[in-house]
Design a protein around this motif. Structure first.
Motif, mmCIF file in Angstrom:
data_model
loop_
_atom_site.group_PDB
_atom_site.id
_atom_site.type_symbol
_atom_site.label_atom_id
_atom_site.label_comp_id
_atom_site.label_asym_id
_atom_site.label_seq_id
_atom_site.Cartn_x
_atom_site.Cartn_y
_atom_site.Cartn_z
ATOM 1 N N SER A 1 -1.161 -12.218 4.347
ATOM 2 C CA SER A 1 -2.142 -12.620 3.344
ATOM 3 C C SER A 1 -1.386 -12.930 2.064
ATOM 4 C CB SER A 1 -3.163 -11.502 3.102
ATOM 5 O OG SER A 1 -4.047 -11.853 2.048
ATOM 6 N N THR B 1 5.271 1.770 2.197
ATOM 7 C CA THR B 1 5.388 0.499 2.891
ATOM 8 C C THR B 1 6.739 0.468 3.581
ATOM 9 O OG1 THR B 1 6.258 -0.523 0.884
ATOM 10 C CG2 THR B 1 3.892 -0.745 1.297
ATOM 11 N N THR C 1 1.345 -3.980 0.321
ATOM 12 C CA THR C 1 1.475 -5.088 -0.627
ATOM 13 C C THR C 1 2.928 -5.222 -1.060
ATOM 14 O OG1 THR C 1 -0.784 -4.755 -1.427
ATOM 15 C CG2 THR C 1 0.716 -6.001 -2.841
ATOM 16 N N HIS D 1 -4.076 -10.113 8.609
ATOM 17 C CA HIS D 1 -4.821 -10.142 7.353
ATOM 18 C C HIS D 1 -6.301 -9.850 7.487
ATOM 19 C CE1 HIS D 1 -6.660 -14.209 7.917
ATOM 20 N NE2 HIS D 1 -5.531 -14.511 8.542
ATOM 21 N N ASN E 1 2.031 -10.515 -2.571
ATOM 22 C CA ASN E 1 1.353 -10.594 -3.858
ATOM 23 C C ASN E 1 2.051 -11.605 -4.768
ATOM 24 O OD1 ASN E 1 -0.438 -9.998 -5.913
ATOM 25 N ND2 ASN E 1 0.741 -8.255 -6.654
ATOM 26 N N THR F 1 -1.444 -14.082 -1.609
ATOM 27 C CA THR F 1 -2.469 -14.164 -2.648
ATOM 28 C C THR F 1 -2.363 -15.436 -3.475
ATOM 29 O OG1 THR F 1 -1.133 -12.973 -4.294
ATOM 30 C CG2 THR F 1 -2.524 -11.649 -2.824
ATOM 31 N N THR G 1 -1.151 -6.982 5.656
ATOM 32 C CA THR G 1 0.088 -7.284 4.939
ATOM 33 C C THR G 1 -0.191 -8.315 3.857
ATOM 34 O OG1 THR G 1 1.398 -6.835 6.913
ATOM 35 C CG2 THR G 1 2.451 -8.092 5.156
ATOM 36 N N VAL G 2 0.010 -7.919 2.610
ATOM 37 C CA VAL G 2 -0.277 -8.770 1.456
ATOM 38 C C VAL G 2 1.028 -9.158 0.765
ATOM 39 C CG1 VAL G 2 -1.444 -8.928 -0.771
ATOM 40 C CG2 VAL G 2 -2.510 -7.652 1.112
#
Length: 345
Positions: free
Chosen positions: A111, A23, A61, A79, A93, A113, A90-91
């Motif tokens: 995104s 990443t 992530t 997303h 978390n 979570t 792209t998350v």
């Protein structure tokens, strides 16, 4: 211009990182860039950032900072799975928690979570922009509106959970999808959005609970019984909305203009079922010309001031596809091909 070119080059480079199981994060600060190649790169970039900086996240992530109290622009690769095949989505978390000082903050192409909320009640946040982002949990700006958050904008976004605006005024949710109940909003604008929540007939709170003095314009309400509003809901303006039930309770002293009721959701969209957002759905209206407001703009996501951008692609240059040769050619070079599309806004 230098900043735009630098970030563009970063996105081109990071497009190949998923193949390397990496990443990447770029921190743009005062014309200079710092790059971080680690799972905690977002946290490190945030620690090093100062007000006015930009943080660009590749696909992948990332755990978020413990809280955000700086004025930053944070942009991911998007997303929607179908639009991020070249970069990965792209998350973030976990929860995104805002503290005092997180004014003029932009969150785009992410995104998340968890939920988005302030760390303490009555924390005033000014000029927050959430754009082309999906939030898996709730949005909560709790408080008693003595020191309200103002100038919040949610545009082209999805909130799967509920929205608590008890400490928010002069803000807007536009061209977005809301999965849960909206509560305690006063003096805000909801325009061209889809409200998927249905309040049961045996629960008296309402899909819009304790919401007063708001304007609802060009929205689509899935509510299929009279429980559209509940609690103390006074003085709201409803203009050019669609409501699935034939007998919605618009609250006390509501101002009503050209709303369409008893419109079955099952035939309203090109492809939509149930009460949960899905990437497989198509939220275009089957007959958009039948639902036009006083500005000759269609109801729903694709009308209004910020028509929904397909696949919620972020406003930075978008990498459509990429390919890289698995071996070098005769002169020792590796062939790389990338297709990029500019975004309108």
């Amino acid at each position: 211009m230098r900043t735009v070119l630098l970030l563009f080059v970063f996105m081109l480079a990071s497009a190949f990182l998923p193949a390397l199981a990496q990443t990447a994060v770029a921190l743009q600060s005062n014309g200079n860039a710092t790059f971080y190649y680690s799972v905690d790169g977002f946290q490190k970039a945030y620690t090093d950032a100062v007000n006015g900086d930009s943080i660009i996240l590749s696909g992948g992530t990332f755990p978020p900072p413990s809280s955000i109290n700086k004025q930053l622009t944070i942009i991911g690769a998007g997303h929607y799975p179908t639009a991020t095949s070249a970069t990965g989505h792209t998350v973030i978390n976990g929860n995104v928690i805002l503290s005092a000082g997180a004014n003029n903050l932009t969150l785009e192409g992410l995104s998340i979570t968890g939920s988005l909320y302030t760390n303490l009640s009555n924390t005033p946040i000014e000029q927050l922009m959430v754009k082309r982002t999906i939030i898996g949990g709730n949005v909560s700006f709790a408080g008693n509106r003595n020191t309200p958050s103002t100038g919040l904008s949610f545009i082209n976004s999805v909130v799967n959970g509920a929205i608590d605006f008890s400490n928010v005024s002069n803000s807007s949710v536009q061209n977005s999808i809301i999965g849960g109940r909206v509560s305690s909003s006063d003096g805000n604008l909801f325009r061209n959005s889809i409200f998927l929540f249905i309040n049961p007939t045996n629960v008296s709170t309402g899909a819009l609970f304790n919401c007063s003095n708001n304007e609802f314009h060009g929205n689509l309400f899935r509510q299929d019984n009279s429980r559209l509003t509940g609690g103390t809901s006074v003085g709201n303006v409803f203009k050019y909305n669609i409501v699935q039930t034939s007998n919605p309770d618009f609250g006390t002293g509501a101002y009503l203009t050209s709303n369409r009721v008893d419109i079955n959701f099952s035939g309203l969209f090109e492809n939509q079922v149930g009460g949960t957002f899905s990437y497989e759905h198509d939220y275009n209206l089957v007959t958009p010309n039948e639902y036009l407001d006083d500005e000759n703009s269609q109801f729903g996501l694709y009308g209004g001031w910020f028509p929904y951008v397909e696949h919620a692609i972020p406003s930075i240059p978008h990498i459509v596809n990429k390919s890289m040769s698995s071996k070098t050619n005769a002169d020792g070079s590796i062939q790389v091909e990338i297709t990029v599309k500019a975004q309108d806004y």
